[in-house]
Design an enzyme around this catalytic site. Structure first.
Site, PDB file in Angstrom:
ATOM      1  CB  CYS A 154      -0.985  -0.040   1.162  1.00 48.13           C
ATOM      2  SG  CYS A 154      -2.340   1.154   0.970  1.00 48.13           S
ATOM      3  CD  GLU A 161      -1.452  -6.141   5.137  1.00 45.49           C
ATOM      4  OE1 GLU A 161      -1.090  -6.545   4.010  1.00 45.49           O
ATOM      5  OE2 GLU A 161      -1.673  -4.945   5.392  1.00 45.49           O
ATOM      6  CG  HIS A 201      -3.814  -3.524   2.914  1.00 42.97           C
ATOM      7  ND1 HIS A 201      -2.795  -3.034   3.697  1.00 42.97           N
ATOM      8  CD2 HIS A 201      -4.438  -2.450   2.413  1.00 42.97           C
ATOM      9  CE1 HIS A 201      -2.794  -1.717   3.674  1.00 42.97           C
ATOM     10  NE2 HIS A 201      -3.787  -1.324   2.897  1.00 42.97           N
TER      11      HIS A 201
END
Lengths: 208, 235
Positions: free
Chosen positions: A79, A186, A184
């Protein structure tokens, strides 16, 4: 061992929690120091570009990252972390980036509903983009949350793209051993976990 | 964890950590944790619960409840929230939206609105729907948008927990007032209700009672949406 660079911005734990769940060895790096080594570095980040750039300098990451890249250490920006790898970001009055990628970070056009928040399909460009991008073969949905995107990339740097309200922009950028993702991983469920795992595996392999 | 009807008759629904992880496994795209008693009891949403939920989740987490300051929002983000919703705190101090957006980015600031149908307009209520305010939903959405809201979490108090469908008229007037993403909340009873909310311009739909009570599963609702041609992440 993956070094997670701590910009002091808020989503560090999202990344370390993810690595912990995937049992990928990692440690948090708070600032550059002599002798810091890792198989790879991850630069997470949320917030505005100039604020992120300031933190990079404050913590010596603007020195650490180019040094790591020159030494062939894989780096993944997430990001804002990816955006900071470009030459310039226009957000909040603008600031110079690290220049690891050619191009600039600009706001998505007014025709697009902003912020772009939520799950969107990531489509790899045609051709063999390597082992990390193989994790995106089935064009999975990933979680995005941003207003700005990279543009003006040098040919071959855009490895995957996403479309929102009719505008297509880079979702994955890569050159040599530097990777950046606008989404993202994650926070992108099993598909994101596959991507992070592929990156960690690749990092260990290319360094061996 | 509790769930009620129109914010009352709250019933214990079990351990929030276990529930959040189970919903993720079943295909939920995001978890939303709202401490609806926080503002009324003047406390910040339970940081420790947020931390535990965040640690296990690999999907986004939105947290709200009792946010009154930039530091409150910072604490929730540090505990693992990806975006933070502000309701009472924003109504009582609208500049809080601006300060939080400046500090954490607009994309992290969700303005939560609890709306009740009134005489010819929708009014808003705060403190977990315990206090009515002299402000219409449309006016508040416009102001919050201007002040830096990145997104709206729009709950119909009338429909909450009744499983009779989202308030589509509320969604329509809200959609016309902002281009920011809107999460529809309050009233989902089946998959068709979710499709209706999306068709009315909602960007996402929040489900609570129907999941907590085990009447429907996220995976079934998503399968229905896919069959209708909605472009969503498959469960």
């Amino acid at each position: 061992m993956i070094g997670v660079l701590n910009l002091g911005l808020s989503n560090l734990s999202s990344v370390t929690d993810c690595l912990a769940r995937l049992e990928i060895p990692h440690r948090v790096v708070d600032r550059d120091a002599p002798g810091i080594d890792a198989d790879a570095f991850i630069l997470p980040g949320v917030g505005a570009f100039p604020a992120g750039r300031e933190r990079l300098a404050e913590r010596g990451f603007d020195v650490l990252l180019p040094r790591a890249v020159a030494a062939g250490v894989p780096v993944l920006g997430i990001c804002l972390g990816m955006q900071l790898m470009f030459q310039y970001g226009e957000e909040d009055g603008g600031a110079e980036g690290l220049g690891l990628f050619e191009g600039r970070v600009t706001r998505l056009p007014d025709s697009v509903r902003l912020p772009h928040i939520g799950w969107n399909r990531v489509q790899p460009v045609k051709g063999d983009a390597g082992p990390v991008l193989a994790a995106l073969e089935d064009e999975p949905h990933m979680y995005f949350v941003h207003d700005y995107r990279a543009e003006g990339l040098s040919p071959g740097t855009e490895l995957a793209s996403t479309e929102h309200d009719g505008v297509r922009f880079p979702a994955v950028c890569g050159r040599a051993r530097v990777l950046g993702v606008q989404f993202h991983p994650e926070k992108s469920g099993p598909a994101g976990a596959r991507f992070i795992t592929a990156f960690a595996r690749w990092a260990v392999e290319v360094r061996a | 964890m509790v769930k009620g009807r129109s914010f009352e008759n709250l019933v214990d629904q079990g351990d929030p950590v276990a529930r959040a992880l189970a919903y993720e496994r079943d295909g939920a795209d995001e978890i939303c944790m709202l401490d609806i008693s926080a503002s009324n009891e003047s406390r910040l949403a339970l940081l420790e619960v947020v931390r535990r939920v965040a640690r296990g989740l690999s999907i986004p987490l939105v947290v709200g409840g009792g946010v009154r300051s930039v530091d409150d929002m910072g604490a929730l983000l540090a505990a693992g929230a990806d975006r933070v919703s502000i309701n009472t705190g924003a109504v009582e101090d609208p500049d809080l939206i601006t300060r939080c957006a400046r500090r954490f980015g607009r994309q992290a600031v969700v303005v939560a609105i609890d709306a009740r149908r009134g005489d010819g307009r929708y009014g808003i209520e705060t403190h977990g729907a315990r206090r009515a305010r002299e402000l219409s939903v449309v006016d508040w959405i416009r102001e919050a948008d201007r002040r830096g809201a990145g997104e709206f979490l729009l709950t119909s108090i009338d429909q909450d927990g009744r499983q009779a469908g989202y308030d589509l008229e509320l969604l329509a007037v809200s959609r016309a007032a902002t281009r920011r993403p809107i999460i529809a909340s309050g009233g989902a009873g089946d998959a068709r209700h979710v499709a209706d909310a999306l068709a009315q311009g909602a960007d996402a739909a929040l489900l609570a009672s129907i999941l907590h009570e085990g009447r429907h599963r996220v995976s079934d609702i998503k399968a229905y949406l896919v069959s209708r041609g909605e472009e969503i992440r498959s469960a």
